[in-house]
Write a protein that holds these residues in place. Structure first.
Motif: not given
Length: 312
Positions: A65-70, A220-226, A228-234, A236-240
């Motif tokens: 999460f922090y890697l993607c955030f940076v 940001i989709a990947l960061a949020w997925h990491f 809250l992994p219960s929500v799929s990356v797809g 999160w991409l839609f939400l991003a």
């Protein structure tokens, strides 16, 4: 000038003119200093306004999460650095000015950061002869790229999620889309009078801005997925995409609240999602504060070293 004029005292008082000339030479430094102070004041206002309250929420444990955030945090200044590196061959130190540009645009009025970066470029007159045209073109193209990506996201997102948006909010979204198009058209119609750079460079800059925006949404989709992994990356991409869409709509008030409500309706987990959004916003502010403090200390050390060298 004649000898008689000199003897009669008709010579202008050059000493009296020197401060004006000095101000003319130093105005970029003065403007940059004023905007830096304004940035510090803006960050202090955010801090005293409970801007870091979100850090008290649930903290993501996954280091990814922090890697993607940076990477997400650095994507806007990195995109700008790639652009100005090609235009001006700016050194790596120019990335500091571009980070300050991003902070100023977020904590002060919009495009204040662009004014700061223009002042920085003017102070580097030996490197950049006439920076105004390039800074103007890059800023306009950034806005056009954002508008274009927003409209593209809207074309994909609305058919899938229109039933989740209340009718009154839908009218605001559609009205905002019309305003976005109307704001972009004059720059496209009068492009030859508006832009200064060659057409090939303009298209290249526009492409870099589009890639930066897409990369930001993916990160940001990947960061949020990491987090809250219960929500799929797809999902999160839609939400991003929805987040980018909502953030750039001019007529929609309380953009963060609208996005949070939309996300909660879509995936549930209202408490966890609210805490994640609040934590991400608070962490961004904390990084702003830390970097401004770091840059200030580094600048003070550099000036102290220069003064000591001059004295020695």
């Amino acid at each position: 000038m004649s000898v008689q004029a000199i003897e009669t005292g008709a010579v202008p008082d050059l000493a009296g003119l020197e401060p004006i000339e000095t101000i003319k030479r130093r105005w970029p430094m003065i403007l940059g200093g004023v905007l830096t102070v304004a940035m510090i004041a803006g960050l202090a206002r955010e801090l005293f306004g409970q801007g870091l309250a979100g850090l008290n929420r649930a903290t993501p444990e996954n280091p990814l999460f922090y890697l993607c955030f940076v990477l997400l945090y650095m994507s806007p200044p990195t995109g700008d650095y790639v652009i100005f590196r090609k235009l001006w061959r700016i050194p790596l130190g120019g990335l500091v000015a571009l980070i300050k540009k991003r902070i100023a645009n977020e904590v002060l009025l919009g495009y204040t950061g662009d004014a700061y970066f223009y002042a920085w470029a003017r102070a580097k007159a030996t490197m950049v002869a006439a920076p105004f045209g390039a800074v103007k073109d890059v800023s306009i193209l950034s806005a056009l790229a954002g508008n274009g990506i927003t409209l593209l996201m809207m074309a994909f997102a609305l058919p899938l999620g229109f039933h989740l948006i209340p009718p009154d909010k839908m009218n605001l979204v559609l009205g905002s889309a019309g305003v976005t198009v109307a704001m972009s058209l004059p720059f496209l119609i009068f492009s030859r009078r508006v832009f200064s750079l060659p057409r090939g460079k303009l298209w290249w800059i526009f492409l870099i801005h589009c890639l930066r925006l897409v990369a930001g949404s993916v990160l940001i989709a990947l960061a949020w997925h990491f987090a809250l992994p219960s929500v799929s990356v797809g999902m999160w991409l839609f939400l991003a995409a929805a987040r980018l869409l909502v953030s750039r709509l001019p007529l929609v008030p309380n953009k963060d609240l609208l996005f949070a409500n939309f996300a909660i309706l879509l995936i549930g987990q209202d408490q966890a999602l609210s805490e994640l959004i609040a934590f991400t916003a608070a962490l961004t502010l904390l990084v702003h504060v830390a970097l401004i403090a770091l840059f200030g200390i580094a600048g003070l050390m550099t000036r102290t070293k220069t003064w000591q060298t001059a004295q020695g």
